[in-house]
Write a protein that holds these residues in place. Structure first.
Motif, mmCIF file in Angstrom:
data_model
loop_
_atom_site.group_PDB
_atom_site.id
_atom_site.type_symbol
_atom_site.label_atom_id
_atom_site.label_comp_id
_atom_site.label_asym_id
_atom_site.label_seq_id
_atom_site.Cartn_x
_atom_site.Cartn_y
_atom_site.Cartn_z
ATOM 1 N N GLY A 181 0.809 -1.212 0.000
ATOM 2 C CA GLY A 181 0.000 0.000 0.000
ATOM 3 C C GLY A 181 0.843 1.263 0.000
ATOM 4 N N ASP A 182 1.928 1.271 0.766
ATOM 5 C CA ASP A 182 2.822 2.436 0.769
ATOM 6 C C ASP A 182 3.473 2.640 -0.596
ATOM 7 N N ALA A 183 3.810 1.535 -1.274
ATOM 8 C CA ALA A 183 4.407 1.652 -2.613
ATOM 9 C C ALA A 183 3.423 2.285 -3.591
ATOM 10 N N VAL A 184 2.164 1.865 -3.533
ATOM 11 C CA VAL A 184 1.148 2.451 -4.413
ATOM 12 C C VAL A 184 0.937 3.927 -4.075
ATOM 13 N N LYS A 185 1.000 4.248 -2.803
ATOM 14 C CA LYS A 185 0.796 5.633 -2.381
ATOM 15 C C LYS A 185 1.915 6.553 -2.857
ATOM 16 N N LEU A 186 3.155 6.081 -2.800
ATOM 17 C CA LEU A 186 4.293 6.927 -3.140
ATOM 18 C C LEU A 186 4.593 6.954 -4.629
ATOM 19 N N TYR A 187 4.482 5.814 -5.299
ATOM 20 C CA TYR A 187 4.941 5.719 -6.680
ATOM 21 C C TYR A 187 3.826 5.370 -7.669
ATOM 22 N N GLY A 188 2.638 5.116 -7.185
ATOM 23 C CA GLY A 188 1.560 4.705 -8.077
ATOM 24 C C GLY A 188 0.935 5.870 -8.814
ATOM 25 N N SER A 189 0.227 5.546 -9.866
ATOM 26 C CA SER A 189 -0.460 6.542 -10.661
ATOM 27 C C SER A 189 -1.723 6.997 -9.942
ATOM 28 N N HIS A 190 -2.124 8.240 -10.212
ATOM 29 C CA HIS A 190 -3.358 8.765 -9.641
ATOM 30 C C HIS A 190 -4.579 8.278 -10.422
ATOM 31 N N ASP A 191 -4.359 7.622 -11.532
ATOM 32 C CA ASP A 191 -5.459 7.072 -12.313
ATOM 33 C C ASP A 191 -5.961 5.802 -11.629
ATOM 34 N N HIS A 192 -7.212 5.838 -11.150
ATOM 35 C CA HIS A 192 -7.751 4.696 -10.417
ATOM 36 C C HIS A 192 -7.895 3.466 -11.308
ATOM 37 N N ASN A 235 -6.109 -2.100 4.489
ATOM 38 C CA ASN A 235 -5.190 -1.088 3.970
ATOM 39 C C ASN A 235 -5.918 -0.178 2.990
ATOM 40 N N GLY A 236 -5.766 1.113 3.168
ATOM 41 C CA GLY A 236 -6.539 2.079 2.403
ATOM 42 C C GLY A 236 -6.091 2.287 0.976
ATOM 43 N N MET A 237 -4.934 1.748 0.567
ATOM 44 C CA MET A 237 -4.450 1.964 -0.790
ATOM 45 C C MET A 237 -4.786 0.814 -1.721
ATOM 46 N N HIS A 238 -5.492 -0.189 -1.233
ATOM 47 C CA HIS A 238 -5.967 -1.255 -2.110
ATOM 48 C C HIS A 238 -7.216 -0.783 -2.838
ATOM 49 N N SER A 239 -7.409 -1.309 -4.032
ATOM 50 C CA SER A 239 -8.531 -0.859 -4.857
ATOM 51 C C SER A 239 -9.738 -1.782 -4.782
ATOM 52 N N HIS A 240 -9.534 -3.041 -4.420
ATOM 53 C CA HIS A 240 -10.632 -4.012 -4.369
ATOM 54 C C HIS A 240 -10.357 -4.998 -3.232
ATOM 55 N N PHE A 241 -11.444 -5.452 -2.595
ATOM 56 C CA PHE A 241 -11.325 -6.384 -1.493
ATOM 57 C C PHE A 241 -12.299 -7.540 -1.685
#
Length: 625
Positions: A181-192, A235-241
């Motif tokens: 989740g931290d990796a997506v937050k720091l380096y991920g795209s803002h495009d959902h 974790n809040g940076m995941h897109s689907h659960f």
């Protein structure tokens, strides 16, 4: 059927309906005692007051207590199915600056994987992955050095977003899932749409899971959990659960089988409609306990083995795998003189006894029997490659595919750098014509970098783009550009095209003349090209005609052409003779410098109508050839 109705009719939750006390000690009080109601739990993890089912027997001295003690709790016998009551969208409330929302659903642990894929593709509108990266490791919080953490974060996100991959984790806000989740937050795209991080989490271990109960609504969820609680937050940076429910509370492990079934089902799907290859799967290991070693062994021993990439320097299971991998590099056997040291290190690393450490060593050595499927990423190495390259090259190595199939995979990922460094290398033998299908797929899929790479490696466009292949490219359904071309052809021919009409190069020549307005006559509409085109498509008719040879010697004068339906607004364009380039017969009887017909109409057509990138690819390829 609406989305809400379909989800409720398809997925179910599980609830324990028979109270079976977890403690086998007899109580001297009656079952109505308030103390027992507060302290005694069922085998499912719920208290008596929280339980929805009846008692299976008295907690005190009763005739049926002996049978109750001998009975073992099971998911199938002690739980019942009912339509799910928790699905929709999650709005994570926390200190994160990025607004994050995720889709979620509560489902039974035995849900069919094909229905899960249908949910994610049709209802959640996710795209079919071109790669699945399943991340395993420690579930408790553990430290990572800044260099290893940065290598893991950048490599994972780059590999996922550049290839259109799905990342599968446990989805909780601790351990390796938190690092993802931290990796997506720091380096991920803002495009959902590019954030496809799926958490497969047990419903019973989620903190405040009652806040998630609701049908197709927006639920607000606090990601910060209680530090004194044994449960975990999402974790809040995941897109689907996918919240897996087996009827228990506070127990983990029910998600393991469902995760394996889902990975296996996705692996057998096609990576692209034009390509026969399946979706590759790669396992990434970061830290982890003894259970991770069994997971790695299960992956490498499958019928369709899964390659494993181990991040050395993260601790515990990852470091032990890296150590044994290096020590068994010669003959896949561990030297007897260092075996005792390895056993002591396993005891210190995992905090286990001597007997259990021997079992773990046997698992490690069994993993090394498939060491070609295990890759070690050392962030401290001098010849360090990028982590995303390591992940993708590991997945290629595990497919055991031919070079042509590996090239198709990199084409689907649009990673020409991987194809250049690992597939199109010096010494690799390619059969004649083996790259033509790859070039055709690259043109159709708009892979400009692959077209350039194939041309650099000897692909000759003058031999590749034949008349039949040009027509094949024009007749491929490519969306709006194909419909626009059909409309222009219909206007030029002043007729309505049937649905199964096949576009020919003669039609393309009519389109060029129609768009230019009569100032140019295309080579595709000239008599010489028409004769060659007819001879190519009807060779039997040409050879069976006894007068065909006489016609070639003394051609009949050309009849007066019918009146054109074009409105000429200027004098007809006359080509200037030149001594440069190929010479084609001119209408005035001389030879003129002409580009190849495909080059000329592409240049005019692209400049005037700003054709799509696919047309620009063809133009560039022709001009280079």
């Amino acid at each position: 059927m609406s989305r809400c109705t379909w989800i409720q009719a398809t997925f179910c939750k599980r609830e324990c309906v028979r109270f079976l006390p977890a403690s086998r000690d007899h109580h001297r009080c009656y079952p109505v005692c308030q103390v027992c109601q507060s302290l005694v739990r069922c085998c499912c993890g719920r208290l008596i007051a929280e339980h929805v089912g009846p008692y299976s027997g008295l907690l005190g001295h009763d005739s049926g207590s002996g049978s109750a003690e001998e009975e073992e709790w099971s998911v199938l016998q002690h739980t019942s199915l009912s339509p799910t009551d928790a699905f929709g969208s999650l709005d994570f409330q926390g200190s994160s600056k990025r607004a994050c929302r995720a889709k979620y659903v509560r489902l039974s642990c035995d849900s069919p994987p094909e229905l899960l894929v249908q949910l994610m593709l049709r209802e959640w509108h996710m795209e079919m992955p071109k790669l699945v990266i399943t991340v395993h490791g420690g579930t408790d919080n553990f430290p990572l050095s800044p260099r290893v953490c940065q290598a893991f974060s950048t490599g994972l996100v780059t590999a996922a977003e550049s290839t259109g991959a799905w990342i599968l984790t446990d989805g909780i806000n601790t351990g390796v899932s938190k690092y993802v989740g931290d990796a997506v937050k720091l380096y991920g795209s803002h495009d959902h749409r590019k954030r496809n991080v799926v958490g497969i989490t047990p419903w019973g271990i989620i903190e405040n899971n009652s806040d998630l109960i609701g049908r197709d609504g927006l639920r607000h969820y606090q990601a910060l959990g209680n530090p004194l609680s044994k449960r975990a937050s999402l974790n809040g940076m995941h897109s689907h659960f996918l919240l897996v429910d087996d009827g228990t509370m506070g127990k983990s492990g029910c998600q393991i089988d469902l995760r394996k079934k889902l990975e296996r089902h996705i692996h057998y799907q096609k990576i692209h409609p034009r390509l026969p290859q399946h979706v590759p799967l790669v396992c990434v290991v970061v830290e982890g306990g003894p259970a991770v070693l069994s997971v790695v062994l299960e992956y490498v021993c499958r019928t369709s083995p899964v390659p494993v990439l181990v991040f050395e320097g993260t601790g515990k299971a990852a470091d032990m795998l890296a150590l044994i991998h290096k020590q068994t590099a010669v003959d896949r056997k561990l030297d007897s003189d260092i075996k005792e040291d390895v056993l002591l290190r396993i005891q210190e690393t995992f905090g286990v006894e001597r007997s259990e450490s021997s079992e773990l060593l046997d698992i490690l050595l069994e993993c090394m029997e498939h060491r070609e499927l295990i890759s070690i990423f050392d962030s401290e190495s001098e010849d360090l490659q990028e982590a995303d390259v390591a992940i993708l090259s590991t997945s290629l190595r595990g497919t055991r595919a031919s070079p042509e199939e590996q090239l198709s995979l990199t084409l689907a990922w649009d990673r020409a750098d991987i194809a250049k460094d690992y597939i199109l290398v010096y010494g690799q033998q390619w059969q004649v014509g083996s790259l033509e299908q790859i070039m055709l797929d690259a043109l159709i899929m708009d892979r400009v970098s692959f077209v350039k790479l194939l041309i650099e490696n000897g692909m000759t466009m003058s031999h590749f783009l034949t008349i039949s292949r040009l027509e094949q490219l024009y007749n491929i359904q490519t969306g709006s550009s194909h419909h626009f071309l059909r409309h222009v052809i219909a206007d030029a021919k002043q007729t309505r095209l049937p649905a199964v009409y096949r576009i020919s190069l003669i039609d393309i020549g009519m389109v060029i003349e129609y768009l230019i307005g009569g100032a140019y006559r295309s080579t595709y509409t000239r008599k010489r090209f028409r004769t060659m085109y007819s001879r190519l498509h009807n060779p039997a008719k040409e050879t069976s005609n006894p007068f065909s040879k006489a016609r070639k010697v003394a051609p009949a004068p050309e009849a007066t052409p019918p009146r054109s339906h074009f409105r000429r607004t200027a004098q007809p364009y006359r080509h200037q003779c030149s001594s440069i380039g190929k010479r084609w017969p001119c209408s005035c009887g001389s030879t003129e410098s002409r580009l190849w017909p495909g080059q000329l109409w592409l240049a005019n057509f692209t400049a005037r109508w700003q054709w799509k990138p696919r047309r620009a690819i063809w133009e560039t390829a022709w001009l280079r050839s």
